[in-house]
Design an enzyme around this catalytic site. Structure first.
Site, short mmCIF file in Angstrom:
data_model
loop_
_atom_site.label_atom_id
_atom_site.label_comp_id
_atom_site.label_asym_id
_atom_site.label_seq_id
_atom_site.Cartn_x
_atom_site.Cartn_y
_atom_site.Cartn_z
N ASP A 70 -17.61 1.47 -6.99
CA ASP A 70 -18.40 2.67 -6.71
C ASP A 70 -17.69 3.79 -5.95
O ASP A 70 -18.25 4.83 -5.76
CB ASP A 70 -19.69 2.30 -5.99
CG ASP A 70 -19.44 1.51 -4.74
OD1 ASP A 70 -20.41 1.04 -4.14
OD2 ASP A 70 -18.27 1.37 -4.35
N ASP A 76 -3.60 8.89 -1.80
CA ASP A 76 -2.47 8.17 -1.20
C ASP A 76 -2.73 6.67 -1.16
O ASP A 76 -1.83 5.87 -1.37
CB ASP A 76 -2.04 8.73 0.16
CG ASP A 76 -3.19 9.09 1.06
OD1 ASP A 76 -4.33 8.75 0.72
OD2 ASP A 76 -2.94 9.71 2.10
N GLU A 99 4.66 2.99 3.74
CA GLU A 99 4.29 3.85 4.86
C GLU A 99 2.81 3.73 5.19
O GLU A 99 2.39 3.96 6.32
CB GLU A 99 4.62 5.31 4.50
CG GLU A 99 4.77 6.19 5.70
CD GLU A 99 4.72 7.65 5.35
OE1 GLU A 99 5.79 8.26 5.25
OE2 GLU A 99 3.60 8.19 5.17
N GLU A 100 2.01 3.37 4.23
CA GLU A 100 0.55 3.31 4.41
C GLU A 100 0.07 2.02 5.08
O GLU A 100 -1.11 1.88 5.34
CB GLU A 100 -0.15 3.45 3.07
CG GLU A 100 0.03 4.79 2.40
CD GLU A 100 -0.80 5.88 3.07
OE1 GLU A 100 -1.93 5.59 3.51
OE2 GLU A 100 -0.31 7.02 3.17
N ASP A 121 7.27 5.22 0.30
CA ASP A 121 6.26 6.17 0.75
C ASP A 121 5.49 6.53 -0.52
O ASP A 121 6.01 7.23 -1.38
CB ASP A 121 6.94 7.41 1.35
CG ASP A 121 5.93 8.43 1.85
OD1 ASP A 121 4.73 8.26 1.61
OD2 ASP A 121 6.36 9.42 2.48
N LEU A 123 2.89 8.40 -1.45
CA LEU A 123 2.58 9.78 -1.82
C LEU A 123 2.98 10.70 -0.67
O LEU A 123 2.16 11.06 0.16
CB LEU A 123 1.09 9.93 -2.16
CG LEU A 123 0.74 11.03 -3.14
CD1 LEU A 123 1.49 10.90 -4.46
CD2 LEU A 123 -0.74 11.07 -3.41
N ASP A 124 4.25 11.02 -0.65
CA ASP A 124 4.75 11.89 0.41
C ASP A 124 4.18 13.29 0.23
O ASP A 124 4.14 13.81 -0.90
CB ASP A 124 6.27 11.92 0.37
CG ASP A 124 6.84 12.84 1.42
OD1 ASP A 124 6.60 12.60 2.60
OD2 ASP A 124 7.49 13.84 1.04
N GLU A 285 11.36 7.35 4.34
CA GLU A 285 11.66 8.73 3.97
C GLU A 285 13.14 9.04 4.18
O GLU A 285 13.87 9.39 3.26
CB GLU A 285 10.79 9.68 4.80
CG GLU A 285 9.31 9.55 4.46
CD GLU A 285 8.36 10.28 5.39
OE1 GLU A 285 8.58 10.25 6.62
OE2 GLU A 285 7.38 10.87 4.90
P1 AHM Z 1 3.29 12.12 4.81
O1 AHM Z 1 4.25 11.10 4.29
O2 AHM Z 1 2.12 11.47 5.49
O3 AHM Z 1 2.88 13.10 3.79
O4 AHM Z 1 3.99 12.93 6.04
C1 AHM Z 1 5.26 13.44 5.94
C2 AHM Z 1 5.19 14.90 5.66
C3 AHM Z 1 6.42 15.35 4.93
O5 AHM Z 1 6.25 15.30 3.57
C4 AHM Z 1 6.57 16.76 5.39
O6 AHM Z 1 7.85 17.26 5.30
C5 AHM Z 1 6.09 16.69 6.79
O7 AHM Z 1 5.16 15.64 6.83
C6 AHM Z 1 5.46 17.95 7.21
O8 AHM Z 1 5.17 17.87 8.56
P2 AHM Z 1 4.76 19.17 9.38
O9 AHM Z 1 3.38 19.48 8.95
O10 AHM Z 1 4.85 18.73 10.82
O11 AHM Z 1 5.73 20.24 9.06
MG MG Z 2 5.95 10.96 3.77
#
Ligand code: AHM
Ligand code: MG
Length: 340
Positions: A70, A76, A99-100, A121, A123-124, A285
């Site tokens: 649901d 992410d 990362e999650e 990671d 969904l960066d 990363e």
């Molecule tokens: P995320 O993996 O949770 O998306 O966080 C990493 C992200 C990077 O992709 C990006 O360069 C950075 O956070 C941006 O940080 P800021 O908002 O401090 O510039």
């Molecule tokens: Mg990231």
């Protein structure tokens, strides 16, 4: 019929590229090729959802339901689970970390355990999704150090120079898959009509020096004085062509680094008074992107030390990042080291 190499390379699929790379190593078992193949499938599944991101409210919640049927997951989380599920059963990996997730991601006991370790990671840049800005998946592959069974923290906490492969998928106007196994960096673009990645960027080399910098300048007042001076210096109109460096910051690391790989220059995420080591994670990363950029002729540093020489002590540890053209990164290190 045009039989030149150039015409043949137009049809170099990722699949074929991986096999040809494997054939260069007579002792390769094919396990590694299978691993890369699974990753390429995993990121295609993520891409399928990412392209629907803005449609969720229109299409309703039917397409992305959780097991209880649901609820739409955040993208992410969806990416995290999709990658895990695409990778857990093929027998290549002994453990994963993402990362999650706070802890290691174990391979279920009923599946075979392999000799590789994957960190990712999922969904960066996911904070950018609602604005339709480029995001991506980053991955790092290590060889296990323990002998058998479930992978452990020792398998995961290895310095970046131990990576045997790394790469990323970029979900942008087109989808790209960029990877390296230490023999050049190769970029593939997805042809959605046939669902295949085709070689579009063979043997990517980053310019030795660039004219673009990327940094979150909102943090300027939190930086140490030399960092401020360095960014001020980039803006002075005394560069070879009489122009300052151009500033570009997407705020999606994978996209900012991809642009830096293509055009040269430097991406910086320094430490500051609030976050001593910045905000980027070493294992998910910085290490994989450092592996890609170094294999393309560039450099990656925490301001003093090569990123891939940092010895990790915790799964989610952070490190400052200065990555890009070799001359730009070396110059930044020198600038930051000056005692004033
Ligand atoms: P995320 O993996 O949770 O998306 O966080 C990493 C992200 C990077 O992709 C990006 O360069 C950075 O956070 C941006 O940080 P800021 O908002 O401090 O510039
Ligand atoms: Mg990231």
């Amino acid at each position: 019929m045009d039989t030149t190499h150039q015409s043949a390379s137009k049809f170099m699929t990722l699949e074929r590229h991986i096999i040809e790379e494997k054939n260069k190593h007579p002792h390769a078992t094919g396990e590694f090729s299978g691993l890369l193949h699974s990753i390429s499938l995993a990121v295609k599944l993520v891409w399928r959802e990412v392209t629907k991101a803005g449609l969720v409210n229109i299409l309703g919640k039917t397409d992305r339901m959780n097991v209880t049927g649901d609820e739409v997951k955040k993208l992410d989380e969806f990416a995290d689970e999709t990658i895990y599920k695409a990778m857990d059963h093929a027998g290549h990996l002994c453990v994963m970390a993402s990362e999650e997730n706070e802890d290691l991601l174990h391979i279920p006991d009923h599946y075979q355990h392999g000799k590789y370790v994957m960190l990712y990671d999922p969904l960066d840049g996911s904070g950018n999704i609602d604005a339709n800005i480029t995001v991506g998946t980053i991955f790092s592959i290590l060889m296990r150090v323990t002998n058998s069974g479930n992978g452990t923290m020792d398998d995961v906490l290895q310095p970046g120079y131990k990576q045997v492969a790394a790469g990323y998928a970029l979900f942008s106007s087109s989808m790209m898959f960029v990877y390296s196994t230490g023999h050049g960096v190769h970029g593939f673009t997805l042809d959605p009509s046939v669902g295949e990645f085709l070689l579009s960027h063979e043997n990517i080399r980053i310019p030795q020096r660039g004219a673009i910098y990327a940094v979150n300048e909102g943090n300027y007042n939190r930086w140490e004085p030399n960092m401020r001076r360095y960014i001020d210096w980039l803006k002075i109109e005394d560069k070879a062509d009489g122009r300052p460096y151009s500033g570009r910051y997407i705020g999606s690391l994978v996209a900012d680094v991809h642009r830096t790989l293509m055009y040269g220059g430097i991406y910086c995420y320094p430490g500051d008074t609030k976050n001593k080591n910045g905000k980027l994670r070493l294992m998910y990363e910085n290490n994989p992107l450092a592996y890609i950029v170094e294999n393309a002729g560039g450099a990656a540093s925490d301001g003093k030390t090569r990123i891939m020489d940092l010895v990790p002590t915790a799964l989610h540890q952070k490190s400052p990042l200065f990555i890009g053209s070799i001359d730009d990164v070396r110059f930044a290190e020198e600038f930051l080291a000056v005692k004033r």
